[in-house]
Design an enzyme around this catalytic site. Structure first.
Site: not given
Length: 700
Positions: A565, A643, A675
């Site tokens: 991320s 995601d 994600h």
């Protein structure tokens, strides 16, 4: 916050240098001598995951959830268990092969309601607390989750995502219309979607124009005593759709059972993708009348009535548009109004909280320097007091007699178990021992917490996890992690995805710094990453790397970095700014700011962190794609089709760039993950691919 198959350019044969082989062999021999072994991937699957403790009304039992992994079926299975509050042998209450979770005791202690997908879709079930067969309570076509009992035990509130255009009709009619629309979508061979507004998808799921509404269903003698009723009809969510604005059950019954307080999403609807203005409302269960309780232009959420009914407490932020603003604990007199903060001088964010039975004390969770203690504050507004220290403590609840706090507790070295303590913090001890036998045979080094000077002399905390059987006279490859968020932190907590102990068991020293943007170190520290993603935080990280390079046990010729991320973003920023790493691992990382803005879902995040592309001159100042000409470090990229927070194009663009430039690179792509990588076999592939890639560059 930012929280398959693979393509490869070429494969190198792994060759371990003699010094590395000797260090590994010596460490393994030392472990074998005491009968223990290093942590393995399958241990993550063998470990039982405990959560959601709930104390019975008679103060005798704790209901909680145990989740297990089934690698063969590539899924997880959750069941409800019971353990004596005073300690003793637990017993399993439910045993379906699906998810039984979110247990809640009836006020008389005779029943436990829980949500389960044992029938295929999530519905509510009731089971006698002393054992027996579970009974299905709801059959709503749009599913039912998050059950909460009314104080008299005559009703249960729950959440269901419905089509709002039918929500003001009688239940049977609206449910039939919901079912018809869902069936038509499922059976239609054309899977096209017509979208007219934001937010149209979230994390890993399409919203499909549904709204999360609150329902109540009457209950008598372990069965439904009538149809459910939609308490919040209309084109608005009655619980937050973003976990950023949720602290658990985001609604609660008043002590007299006449009203339900809840958290509504922002209006106008057209602007909810870039607004953070959640508000607390009350709905009268008899008349259906709704009243807005809060008018703060920033976020308010998680309302909780005091047991005596005089007060309502909730969390609030002060800066509109900033999802990582400090959450304060607000108290409001239900008659006089006039809300006031109980934590105005408390420099951390209040998470979930509970009232003490005396209506004078509130207990809450909040981070502090990479740990999450439990705290208390009185309604008089006295200074917050730390009650339970160390580790990461969550899911806090209190026994009805007020004599015991019950919570889940975890560390970097052990997954969560259920613990208890006195309300003053004394007598902290485990209630469950679900993972003791497993971890008795595993050797792990004790994580070390250090501090170093970052940009402008700021003190930066960092965890160091060394390999099992660590020998300080030897040198080891380094893997340098960067956390996601970016407003989050590497906590003293167990992870089933990024587990530092598992990575160190591969023979690496793992460093986990908490630079600018990390939570739990004061709000100013959190704020200093916004509009500065590659600035002070980069300097903090490089100072941390420099700290590690000066440790004599680190092999400075064999260092890698990895992150997901925002951490994945920083791997891409490293590409254009340093050649210190032999290789990088980018999981679901941001690569191109402009493309990210147009495809992500929660725009409030991008707009606070970077601005609006057509209004902000330096919007992409810190966008890694601008420096692609300088990319040269071998890179493993992992990205997932579902995601929607950092969409798949970010990872594909990075891979294309590296391949076009001839930089050694590999793409691991999961079509069925969001994600995070959650399915057991997918997780195994994720770990295997990463560890093979790291070995190629760090152990040759």
């Amino acid at each position: 916050m930012l929280h398959g198959f693979f393509l490869t350019r070429r494969v190198r044969v792994m060759r371990l240098p003699f010094a590395c082989l000797l260090a590994v062999a010596t460490g393994v021999a030392a472990l074998a001598a005491d009968g223990r072994r290093p942590l393995e991937f399958d241990d993550l699957l063998r470990a039982q995951r405990l959560s959601e403790p709930q104390v019975s009304p008679d103060d005798q039992w704790i209901a909680y959830v145990v989740t297990r992994s089934d690698k063969a079926e590539n899924m997880t299975d959750s069941d409800v268990w019971l353990a004596p509050l005073a300690g003793g042998e637990p017993r399993q209450l439910t045993a379906s092969p699906k998810h039984d979770r979110h247990p809640r005791w009836s006020p008389d202690g005779k029943w436990i309601v829980f949500e389960s997908n044992r029938s295929g879709a999530f519905q509510l079930y009731l089971i006698p607390a002393d054992g027996g067969e579970a009974r299905q309570l709801t059959t709503i076509s749009t599913e039912a989750t998050q059950p909460v009992w009314s104080p008299d035990g005559g009703q249960i509130a729950f959440v269901s995502a419905v089509f709002p255009e039918f929500s003001d009709k009688p239940f049977k009619e609206s449910d039939d219309l919901n079912k018809k629309k869902l069936d038509e979508r499922d059976k239609n061979k054309v899977k096209a979607r017509v979208i007219t507004r934001l937010l149209y998808r979230h994390w890993d799921s399409w919203v499909d124009d549904k709204r999360q509404h609150l329902f109540i269903v009457p209950v008598k003698n372990g069965a439904a005593a009538g149809d459910p009723r939609d308490l919040t009809p209309g084109d608005r969510d009655a619980v937050p759709t973003s976990t950023t604005f949720s602290a658990g059950d985001d609604f609660a019954f008043s002590p007299d059972g006449r009203k339900l307080a809840y958290t509504a999403t922002p209006v106008p609807v057209r602007e909810e993708a870039w607004l953070t203005n959640h508000d607390v409302y009350e709905v009268d269960l008899k008349t259906g009348e709704r009243r807005q309780v809060t008018t703060n232009p920033a976020a308010d959420d998680f309302p909780r009535y005091s047991p005596d009914g005089k007060w309502i407490a909730y969390r609030a932020q002060t800066r509109p548009g900033f999802e990582a603003d400090r959450w304060q604990l607000i108290l409001c007199d239900r008659v006089a109004g006039q809300p006031r903060s109980l934590t105005a001088d408390f420099d951390s964010s209040v998470e979930a909280f509970i009232w003490g039975p005396d209506s004078k004390t509130i207990y809450f969770e909040a981070e502090e320097k990479a740990a999450k203690p439990l705290w208390s504050v009185t309604i008089a507004g006295s200074d917050s007091r730390k009650v339970v220290e160390q580790a990461v403590n969550g899911d806090v609840t209190i026994s009805p007699d007020g004599r015991a706090l019950v919570f889940a507790r975890q560390t970097l070295s052990r997954p969560a178990e259920i613990f208890r303590a006195s309300p003053e913090g004394g007598g902290v001890q485990p209630v469950t021992h679900a993972n003791d036998a497993l971890f008795a045979g595993i050797s792990m080094s004790e994580p070390e917490s250090v501090s170093y000077s970052g940009e402008a002399g700021a003190q930066i905390q960092m965890w160091i996890v060394k390999p099992p059987g660590f020998d300080p006279a030897k040198t080891y490859p380094l893997v340098f992690w960067v956390h996601g968020g970016p407003q989050s932190a590497f906590m003293d907590a167990w992870s089933y995805r990024w587990n530092a102990q598992l990575w160190s068991a591969q023979g690496y020293v793992v460093a986990l710094p908490n630079p600018r943007g990390s939570t739990g170190f004061g709000q100013k520290f959190v704020d200093e990453i916004s509009h500065d993603w590659g600035g002070k935080v980069f300097d903090d990280l490089m100072a941390g790397l420099n700290y590690m390079e000066h440790q004599r046990y680190v092999d400075t010729n064999h260092m890698a970095a990895a992150g997901a991320s925002y951490g994945g973003y920083m791997m891409n920023w490293f590409q254009g700014h340093t050649t210190k790493f032999k290789t990088l691992v980018t999981h679901c990382g941001v690569f191109d700011f402009r493309a990210m803005y147009g495809t992500t879902e929660e725009l409030w995040f991008d707009e606070w962190e970077h601005g609006i592309p057509w209004e902000t001159p330096d919007f992409d100042k810190f966008s890694p794609d601008r420096l692609a000409a300088d990319f040269k470090t071998p890179n493993l990229i992992i990205h997932n089709e579902l995601d929607f927070r950092v969409p798949i194009g970010q990872g594909l663009s990075l891979f294309t760039t590296l391949q076009r430039k001839g930089v050694p690179s590999k793409l691991l792509y999961f079509p069925d993950e969001g994600h995070w990588v959650l399915k057991p076999q997918n997780s195994e592939r994720w770990h295997k691919t990463i560890f093979e890639w790291l070995a190629e560059y760090l152990k040759r």
